[in-house]
Design a protein around this motif. Structure first.
Motif, PDB file in Angstrom:
ATOM      1  N   LEU A  32       0.809  -1.215   0.000  1.00  0.00           N
ATOM      2  CA  LEU A  32       0.000   0.000   0.000  1.00  0.00           C
ATOM      3  C   LEU A  32       0.845   1.269   0.000  1.00  0.00           C
ATOM      4  CD1 LEU A  32      -2.693   1.458   0.145  1.00  0.00           C
ATOM      5  CD2 LEU A  32      -2.676   1.145   2.626  1.00  0.00           C
ATOM      6  N   SER A  33       1.892   1.311   0.818  1.00  0.00           N
ATOM      7  CA  SER A  33       2.693   2.537   0.933  1.00  0.00           C
ATOM      8  C   SER A  33       3.319   2.931  -0.398  1.00  0.00           C
ATOM      9  CB  SER A  33       3.785   2.355   1.984  1.00  0.00           C
ATOM     10  OG  SER A  33       3.231   2.305   3.280  1.00  0.00           O
ATOM     11  N   ALA A  34       3.935   1.979  -1.079  1.00  0.00           N
ATOM     12  CA  ALA A  34       4.583   2.291  -2.358  1.00  0.00           C
ATOM     13  C   ALA A  34       3.565   2.740  -3.392  1.00  0.00           C
ATOM     14  CB  ALA A  34       5.360   1.072  -2.853  1.00  0.00           C
ATOM     15  N   ALA A  35       2.426   2.075  -3.420  1.00  0.00           N
ATOM     16  CA  ALA A  35       1.389   2.444  -4.383  1.00  0.00           C
ATOM     17  C   ALA A  35       0.854   3.842  -4.089  1.00  0.00           C
ATOM     18  CB  ALA A  35       0.261   1.418  -4.358  1.00  0.00           C
ATOM     19  N   ALA A  36       0.618   4.120  -2.812  1.00  0.00           N
ATOM     20  CA  ALA A  36       0.073   5.430  -2.432  1.00  0.00           C
ATOM     21  C   ALA A  36       1.047   6.549  -2.766  1.00  0.00           C
ATOM     22  CB  ALA A  36      -0.274   5.442  -0.945  1.00  0.00           C
ATOM     23  N   GLU A  37       2.354   6.295  -2.650  1.00  0.00           N
ATOM     24  CA  GLU A  37       3.351   7.294  -3.014  1.00  0.00           C
ATOM     25  C   GLU A  37       3.191   7.703  -4.476  1.00  0.00           C
ATOM     26  OE1 GLU A  37       5.558   9.064  -1.583  1.00  0.00           O
ATOM     27  OE2 GLU A  37       5.636   8.235   0.429  1.00  0.00           O
ATOM     28  N   GLU A  38       2.712   6.786  -5.303  1.00  0.00           N
ATOM     29  CA  GLU A  38       2.526   7.067  -6.729  1.00  0.00           C
ATOM     30  C   GLU A  38       1.106   7.524  -7.031  1.00  0.00           C
ATOM     31  OE1 GLU A  38       3.710   3.632  -8.904  1.00  0.00           O
ATOM     32  OE2 GLU A  38       5.746   3.602  -8.076  1.00  0.00           O
ATOM     33  N   GLY A  39       0.327   7.735  -5.963  1.00  0.00           N
ATOM     34  CA  GLY A  39      -1.027   8.230  -6.148  1.00  0.00           C
ATOM     35  C   GLY A  39      -2.005   7.197  -6.646  1.00  0.00           C
ATOM     36  N   LYS A  40      -1.741   5.930  -6.335  1.00  0.00           N
ATOM     37  CA  LYS A  40      -2.656   4.887  -6.777  1.00  0.00           C
ATOM     38  C   LYS A  40      -2.825   3.835  -5.687  1.00  0.00           C
ATOM     39  CE  LYS A  40       1.059   2.385  -9.169  1.00  0.00           C
ATOM     40  NZ  LYS A  40       1.541   1.907 -10.495  1.00  0.00           N
ATOM     41  N   LEU A  41      -3.754   2.919  -5.904  1.00  0.00           N
ATOM     42  CA  LEU A  41      -4.000   1.827  -4.966  1.00  0.00           C
ATOM     43  C   LEU A  41      -3.188   0.607  -5.378  1.00  0.00           C
ATOM     44  CD1 LEU A  41      -7.886   2.113  -4.686  1.00  0.00           C
ATOM     45  CD2 LEU A  41      -6.211   2.805  -2.964  1.00  0.00           C
ATOM     46  N   PRO A  42      -2.879  -0.284  -4.441  1.00  0.00           N
ATOM     47  CA  PRO A  42      -2.180  -1.516  -4.800  1.00  0.00           C
ATOM     48  C   PRO A  42      -3.091  -2.445  -5.587  1.00  0.00           C
ATOM     49  CG  PRO A  42      -2.872  -1.602  -2.517  1.00  0.00           C
ATOM     50  CD  PRO A  42      -3.182  -0.214  -2.997  1.00  0.00           C
ATOM     51  N   ALA A  43      -2.502  -3.398  -6.276  1.00  0.00           N
ATOM     52  CA  ALA A  43      -3.287  -4.405  -7.003  1.00  0.00           C
ATOM     53  C   ALA A  43      -4.107  -5.207  -5.997  1.00  0.00           C
ATOM     54  CB  ALA A  43      -2.362  -5.319  -7.787  1.00  0.00           C
ATOM     55  N   THR A  44      -5.338  -5.526  -6.347  1.00  0.00           N
ATOM     56  CA  THR A  44      -6.205  -6.277  -5.444  1.00  0.00           C
ATOM     57  C   THR A  44      -6.787  -7.492  -6.127  1.00  0.00           C
ATOM     58  OG1 THR A  44      -8.232  -5.065  -6.022  1.00  0.00           O
ATOM     59  CG2 THR A  44      -6.875  -4.144  -4.255  1.00  0.00           C
ATOM     60  N   ASP A  45      -7.220  -8.452  -5.317  1.00  0.00           N
ATOM     61  CA  ASP A  45      -7.968  -9.605  -5.802  1.00  0.00           C
ATOM     62  C   ASP A  45      -9.365  -9.500  -5.217  1.00  0.00           C
ATOM     63  OD1 ASP A  45      -8.095 -12.380  -7.050  1.00  0.00           O
ATOM     64  OD2 ASP A  45      -8.721 -12.809  -4.990  1.00  0.00           O
ATOM     65  N   VAL A  46     -10.378  -9.789  -6.027  1.00  0.00           N
ATOM     66  CA  VAL A  46     -11.758  -9.641  -5.577  1.00  0.00           C
ATOM     67  C   VAL A  46     -12.509 -10.970  -5.664  1.00  0.00           C
ATOM     68  CG1 VAL A  46     -13.980  -8.522  -6.005  1.00  0.00           C
ATOM     69  CG2 VAL A  46     -11.864  -7.204  -6.215  1.00  0.00           C
ATOM     70  N   TYR A  47     -13.132 -11.327  -4.564  1.00  0.00           N
ATOM     71  CA  TYR A  47     -14.044 -12.467  -4.512  1.00  0.00           C
ATOM     72  C   TYR A  47     -15.360 -11.946  -3.951  1.00  0.00           C
ATOM     73  CZ  TYR A  47     -16.232 -16.864  -3.186  1.00  0.00           C
ATOM     74  OH  TYR A  47     -17.130 -17.896  -3.071  1.00  0.00           O
ATOM     75  N   THR A  48     -16.484 -12.408  -4.500  1.00  0.00           N
ATOM     76  CA  THR A  48     -17.787 -11.962  -4.019  1.00  0.00           C
ATOM     77  C   THR A  48     -18.565 -13.140  -3.450  1.00  0.00           C
ATOM     78  OG1 THR A  48     -17.839 -10.225  -5.705  1.00  0.00           O
ATOM     79  CG2 THR A  48     -19.915 -10.748  -4.613  1.00  0.00           C
ATOM     80  N   THR A  49     -19.032 -12.987  -2.225  1.00  0.00           N
ATOM     81  CA  THR A  49     -19.791 -14.068  -1.592  1.00  0.00           C
ATOM     82  C   THR A  49     -21.131 -14.259  -2.300  1.00  0.00           C
ATOM     83  OG1 THR A  49     -20.778 -12.553   0.025  1.00  0.00           O
ATOM     84  CG2 THR A  49     -18.714 -13.626   0.640  1.00  0.00           C
ATOM     85  N   ALA A  50     -21.736 -15.425  -2.113  1.00  0.00           N
ATOM     86  CA  ALA A  50     -22.980 -15.754  -2.806  1.00  0.00           C
ATOM     87  C   ALA A  50     -24.094 -14.773  -2.484  1.00  0.00           C
ATOM     88  CB  ALA A  50     -23.411 -17.173  -2.452  1.00  0.00           C
ATOM     89  N   GLU A  51     -24.138 -14.310  -1.236  1.00  0.00           N
ATOM     90  CA  GLU A  51     -25.147 -13.342  -0.825  1.00  0.00           C
ATOM     91  C   GLU A  51     -24.505 -12.282   0.062  1.00  0.00           C
ATOM     92  OE1 GLU A  51     -29.310 -15.171  -0.083  1.00  0.00           O
ATOM     93  OE2 GLU A  51     -27.890 -16.685   0.647  1.00  0.00           O
ATOM     94  N   ALA A  52     -25.009 -11.070  -0.050  1.00  0.00           N
ATOM     95  CA  ALA A  52     -24.480  -9.981   0.763  1.00  0.00           C
ATOM     96  C   ALA A  52     -24.913 -10.156   2.214  1.00  0.00           C
ATOM     97  CB  ALA A  52     -24.986  -8.645   0.232  1.00  0.00           C
ATOM     98  N   HIS A  53     -24.029  -9.808   3.154  1.00  0.00           N
ATOM     99  CA  HIS A  53     -24.344  -9.880   4.577  1.00  0.00           C
ATOM    100  C   HIS A  53     -23.279  -9.127   5.364  1.00  0.00           C
ATOM    101  CE1 HIS A  53     -21.474 -13.172   3.872  1.00  0.00           C
ATOM    102  NE2 HIS A  53     -21.152 -13.089   5.145  1.00  0.00           N
ATOM    103  N   HIS A  54     -23.558  -8.884   6.640  1.00  0.00           N
ATOM    104  CA  HIS A  54     -22.570  -8.257   7.514  1.00  0.00           C
ATOM    105  C   HIS A  54     -21.553  -9.326   7.857  1.00  0.00           C
ATOM    106  CE1 HIS A  54     -20.631  -5.896  10.504  1.00  0.00           C
ATOM    107  NE2 HIS A  54     -21.105  -6.583  11.530  1.00  0.00           N
TER     108      HIS A  54
END
Length: 437
Positions: free
Chosen positions: A180-202
């Motif tokens: 995160l720190s290195a990415a933020a220094e360049e004004g961007k977010l770090p690379a992320t991986d996204v998984y979405t659960t079958a249903e939304a919940h807390h």
């Protein structure tokens, strides 16, 4: 770590900055490193003027790490030096109820604002440079960087992974904490991986050292348990094991040996070595929804509530769950506490801040209260969970405790059991966290 009882959507607004005692100033851009004899990676002396290089003039090299504390107040975010408890830099004005989460890189804090996890730069960090490190400080600032979310919820840090959970969509977004720190220094977010659960919940999610992903199961009507997915990317992850004997699943913590737990309304689930074990409460309703773990101890500290119908139960017992033996021990402290009262010391000791104003140090294996340290005045938990109340945050061998009634912050040396410093804050403190710098 302790967790809130229920999600809430904040009222995000465009932040305004004000320097103490002056008229409002515009927010500066993301910082760039000072050019020194050991120039930091990514700096370019030949580059033209920019917001980054302009901000660099405010950065200074420090002789050692400079830990800082970040707290919310009604309308904003403030920073104090963790050693002196003196205010640092600017306050960020940010309306709504905002939650604070360490980002995991020792420098940034993620602010849950309802529709995003905003990146707050606490302005203190360390960079390795060959056989030594350089330490830097700068003015804190709320950056324009943000991870989009729907009802931004829990943030979990483990095994150099930071995992964000969006309650409104079930999105689980993961990135390398140290990136995160290195990415933020360049004004961007770090690379992320996204998984979405079958249903939304807390819910909540934890990525393990081997890349497996633990997620909670549920929907808007109820939450039932956890599942563990194989290592991989995105939706391609396949489920390995699940357990749905965990009504009202809430929170998470990690114990020694990478035992991951979540709380239930009738006990606790432990995931360890590929298997899920249920530890049952002795009561039909025995909720352990908030937990605090330590890599130095196999025991998880949790709350313990038995009155499902209560508007607000004020329990006096805490739970200690041994993840090696799957045994539960209940300890009566003689005083109630809140979800912001639980913490762990540097050797894995269990810490609980009671409504009598005392910080109890507990041997997690025996359940014995080894010391009781008076810190704040007696207090009573509000029925509104978003309201300020004394809050415990542990950094290294120091326990920091807020006292909203006196607008104060106290530092407790856990080695000596003494309050070593107290300070009056500019605002009534609510949430509290920190960075190592």
């Amino acid at each position: 770590m302790s967790h809130h009882p229920a999600p809430i959507s904040a009222r995000p607004t465009t932040p305004r900055w004000r320097r103490r005692g002056t008229k409002p100033l515009a927010a500066v851009g993301l910082s760039a490193l000072l050019l020194t004899a050991c120039a930091a990676p990514g700096t370019n002396p030949a580059a033209g003027p920019s917001e980054s290089t302009a901000a660099a003039s405010k950065e200074k090299e420090a002789g050692a790490p400079t830990p800082r504390l970040v707290y919310t107040y009604d309308g904003g975010i403030a920073v104090v030096d963790a050693k002196t408890l003196e205010p640092v830099g600017n306050n960020a004005e940010l309306e709504g109820f905002n939650r604070l989460n360490p980002a995991g890189d020792g420098r940034h804090v993620l602010v849950s604002t309802g529709d995003a996890f905003r990146v707050f730069d606490a302005g203190a960090w360390t960079e390795p440079h060959g056989d030594h490190s350089h330490h830097y400080v700068a003015d804190p600032q709320l950056t324009e960087l943000k991870f989009e979310a729907s009802k931004a919820g829990h943030v979990v840090r483990h095994a150099d992974k930071t995992v964000l959970f969006s309650d409104g969509s079930g999105k689980v977004e993961t990135f390398e904490s140290s990136a995160l720190s290195a990415a933020a220094e360049e004004g961007k977010l770090p690379a992320t991986d996204v998984y979405t659960t079958a249903e939304a919940h807390h819910g909540v999610a934890v990525e393990l050292e081997d890349g497996k992903l633990l997620i909670t199961l549920g929907n808007e009507e109820g939450r039932t348990g956890i599942a563990v997915l194989e290592a991989g990317k995105g939706q391609a992850r396949k489920e390995i094991v699940r357990n749905e004997d965990c009504p009202g699943v809430h929170g998470e913590a990690v114990a020694a040996g990478e035992a991951v737990v979540v709380g239930c309304e009738n006990g606790m689930l432990i995931y360890k070595d590929g298997a899920i074990t249920k530890v049952a409460s002795p009561d039909a309703y025995g909720r352990m929804g908030n937990q605090a773990g330590s890599e130095k101890s196999p025991v998880i500290l949790g709350d313990y509530k038995v009155d499902k119908a209560a508007t607000l139960e004020r329990p006096t017992r805490i739970s200690l769950v041994n993840t090696e033996t799957a045994k539960l021990q209940l300890v009566d402290l003689g005083a109630s506490y809140s979800f912001r009262s639980l913490g762990r010391g540097p050797a894995g000791e269990a810490l609980v801040l009671g409504t009598d104003g005392a910080l109890r140090v507990i041997d997690p294996l025996s359940g014995t209260v080894t010391s009781t340290i008076p810190v704040v005045g007696a207090w009573e938990e509000s029925e509104t969970w978003q309201d300020p109340r004394p809050t415990l945050f542990v950094q290294g061998s120091t326990a920091f405790v807020t006292e909203p009634a006196t607008q104060s912050l106290h530092a407790v040396d856990l080695k000596t059991g003494k309050v070593t410093k107290s300070a009056k804050l500019e605002h009534v403190p609510n949430e509290l966290t920190g960075v190592q710098g």
